[in-house]
Motif scaffolding. Structure first.
Motif, PDB file in Angstrom:
ATOM      1  N   MET A   1       0.835  -1.181   0.000  1.00 48.92           N
ATOM      2  CA  MET A   1       0.000   0.000   0.000  1.00 48.92           C
ATOM      3  C   MET A   1       0.880   1.243   0.000  1.00 48.92           C
ATOM      4  O   MET A   1       1.736   1.405   0.869  1.00 48.92           O
ATOM      5  N   LYS A   2       0.669   2.118  -0.968  1.00 51.11           N
ATOM      6  CA  LYS A   2       1.427   3.366  -1.024  1.00 51.11           C
ATOM      7  C   LYS A   2       0.758   4.392  -0.131  1.00 51.11           C
ATOM      8  O   LYS A   2      -0.452   4.618  -0.214  1.00 51.11           O
ATOM      9  N   ARG A   3       1.563   4.996   0.723  1.00 50.37           N
ATOM     10  CA  ARG A   3       1.034   6.024   1.626  1.00 50.37           C
ATOM     11  C   ARG A   3       1.438   7.383   1.055  1.00 50.37           C
ATOM     12  O   ARG A   3       2.415   7.991   1.483  1.00 50.37           O
ATOM     13  N   ILE A  22       4.840   9.397   2.518  1.00 51.68           N
ATOM     14  CA  ILE A  22       5.283   9.129   3.893  1.00 51.68           C
ATOM     15  C   ILE A  22       6.472   8.174   3.903  1.00 51.68           C
ATOM     16  O   ILE A  22       7.387   8.327   4.707  1.00 51.68           O
ATOM     17  N   ASP A  23       6.481   7.213   2.999  1.00 48.85           N
ATOM     18  CA  ASP A  23       7.535   6.202   2.962  1.00 48.85           C
ATOM     19  C   ASP A  23       8.600   6.541   1.925  1.00 48.85           C
ATOM     20  O   ASP A  23       9.025   5.697   1.150  1.00 48.85           O
ATOM     21  N   GLY A  24       9.035   7.767   1.951  1.00 56.98           N
ATOM     22  CA  GLY A  24      10.032   8.229   1.001  1.00 56.98           C
ATOM     23  C   GLY A  24      11.446   8.064   1.512  1.00 56.98           C
ATOM     24  O   GLY A  24      11.731   7.216   2.362  1.00 56.98           O
ATOM     25  N   SER A  25      12.324   8.928   1.028  1.00 61.74           N
ATOM     26  CA  SER A  25      13.740   8.846   1.415  1.00 61.74           C
ATOM     27  C   SER A  25      14.315  10.195   1.834  1.00 61.74           C
ATOM     28  O   SER A  25      15.519  10.343   1.945  1.00 61.74           O
ATOM     29  N   GLY A  26      13.449  11.177   2.055  1.00 60.80           N
ATOM     30  CA  GLY A  26      13.913  12.482   2.526  1.00 60.80           C
ATOM     31  C   GLY A  26      14.147  13.495   1.427  1.00 60.80           C
ATOM     32  O   GLY A  26      14.874  14.458   1.623  1.00 60.80           O
ATOM     33  N   LEU A  82      -2.221   8.396   5.454  1.00 60.16           N
ATOM     34  CA  LEU A  82      -2.207   7.391   6.528  1.00 60.16           C
ATOM     35  C   LEU A  82      -3.387   6.424   6.441  1.00 60.16           C
ATOM     36  O   LEU A  82      -3.380   5.385   7.108  1.00 60.16           O
ATOM     37  N   GLY A  83      -4.382   6.739   5.644  1.00 60.57           N
ATOM     38  CA  GLY A  83      -5.513   5.817   5.447  1.00 60.57           C
ATOM     39  C   GLY A  83      -6.193   5.452   6.753  1.00 60.57           C
ATOM     40  O   GLY A  83      -6.459   6.312   7.590  1.00 60.57           O
ATOM     41  N   ILE A 109      -1.326  10.283  16.810  1.00 64.90           N
ATOM     42  CA  ILE A 109      -2.175  10.251  15.609  1.00 64.90           C
ATOM     43  C   ILE A 109      -3.519   9.688  16.060  1.00 64.90           C
ATOM     44  O   ILE A 109      -3.803   8.509  15.943  1.00 64.90           O
ATOM     45  N   SER A 110      -4.327  10.594  16.599  1.00 65.51           N
ATOM     46  CA  SER A 110      -5.480  10.232  17.409  1.00 65.51           C
ATOM     47  C   SER A 110      -6.815  10.388  16.706  1.00 65.51           C
ATOM     48  O   SER A 110      -7.837   9.901  17.196  1.00 65.51           O
ATOM     49  N   GLY A 111      -6.856  11.116  15.592  1.00 70.68           N
ATOM     50  CA  GLY A 111      -8.131  11.493  15.003  1.00 70.68           C
ATOM     51  C   GLY A 111      -8.704  12.753  15.632  1.00 70.68           C
ATOM     52  O   GLY A 111      -9.805  13.184  15.292  1.00 70.68           O
ATOM     53  N   ARG A 112      -7.934  13.363  16.537  1.00 73.85           N
ATOM     54  CA  ARG A 112      -8.368  14.589  17.207  1.00 73.85           C
ATOM     55  C   ARG A 112      -7.270  15.637  17.044  1.00 73.85           C
ATOM     56  O   ARG A 112      -6.188  15.498  17.610  1.00 73.85           O
ATOM     57  N   GLY A 113      -7.560  16.666  16.280  1.00 73.09           N
ATOM     58  CA  GLY A 113      -6.586  17.735  16.086  1.00 73.09           C
ATOM     59  C   GLY A 113      -6.493  18.607  17.316  1.00 73.09           C
ATOM     60  O   GLY A 113      -7.494  19.178  17.768  1.00 73.09           O
TER      61      GLY A 113
END
Length: 195
Positions: A1-3, A22-26, A82-83, A109-113
């Motif tokens: 899965m690509k994020r 998200i899953d990159g290399s900077g 993040l799906g 990463i709670s779903g609450r900002g």
């Protein structure tokens, strides 16, 4: 899965395009029109090992609209990429020194900002960046990523070092919080969802 997420926001005040992996290399390709802010987002990207492209232009009043809208899009991009958040660590924190300054960032990463921002700065500008916009950027980011974020400057005298420490720290904190534990497919909440 690509994020990954690619988003665009065009208003009468700004025009912003953003792509996040998200899953990159900077790898960072950042052009906001605000040199100091470009530098901070590049540091964030490098230390988070994300790939981030941002192309932004804003009105000529000041930098407020562009920086706030970048925060909105970056938050939305993380939320989208993040799906369902299955398998992520969810929580992370980092203490990061930058010469005489020490910063701490804590993420859920709670779903609450929600943002707690304890960063006393003593200058109105760092380069071409209005320091009061730092909090505005993180307010927009947390509201749209639906993350809880605590940021504190524990000590330090050089405002550039303090802000740089924050962006480096946040990159590393988010890298850990977003990481997927090997073999884990559970959503890290007793509710069974993180929205």
């Amino acid at each position: 899965m690509k994020r990954e997420s690619s988003l665009k926001r065009a208003t009468t005040e700004t025009d912003v395009s953003l792509a996040l992996n998200i899953d990159g290399s900077g790898i960072a390709r950042i052009s906001t029109g605000v040199g100091f802010f470009d530098h901070m987002l590049t540091l964030f990207t490098k230390h988070g090992k994300f790939d981030l492209n941002i192309e932004a232009s804003g009105d000529k009043a000041d930098n407020h609209h562009a920086i706030e809208d970048i925060g909105i899009l970056l938050g939305k991009a993380f939320y989208e990429a993040l799906g369902d958040k299955a398998g992520i660590n969810r929580y992370a924190f980092q203490f990061t020194p930058m010469d005489e300054a020490l910063c701490r960032t804590c993420v859920d990463i709670s779903g609450r900002g929600y943002l707690v921002f304890d960063v006393p700065l003593t200058r109105e500008f760092i380069g071409d960046f209005e320091t009061e916009l730092l909090e505005e950027f993180f307010v927009a980011f947390t509201a749209n990523s639906k993350m809880t974020l605590h940021i504190a400057s524990l000590y330090g005298t050089n405002n550039h070092h303090i802000v740089e420490g924050i962006f480096k720290s946040l990159g590393r904190t988010l890298k850990t919080a977003c990481a997927i534990e090997a073999g884990n497919t559970e959503i890290p909440s007793t509710k069974g969802i993180i929205e």
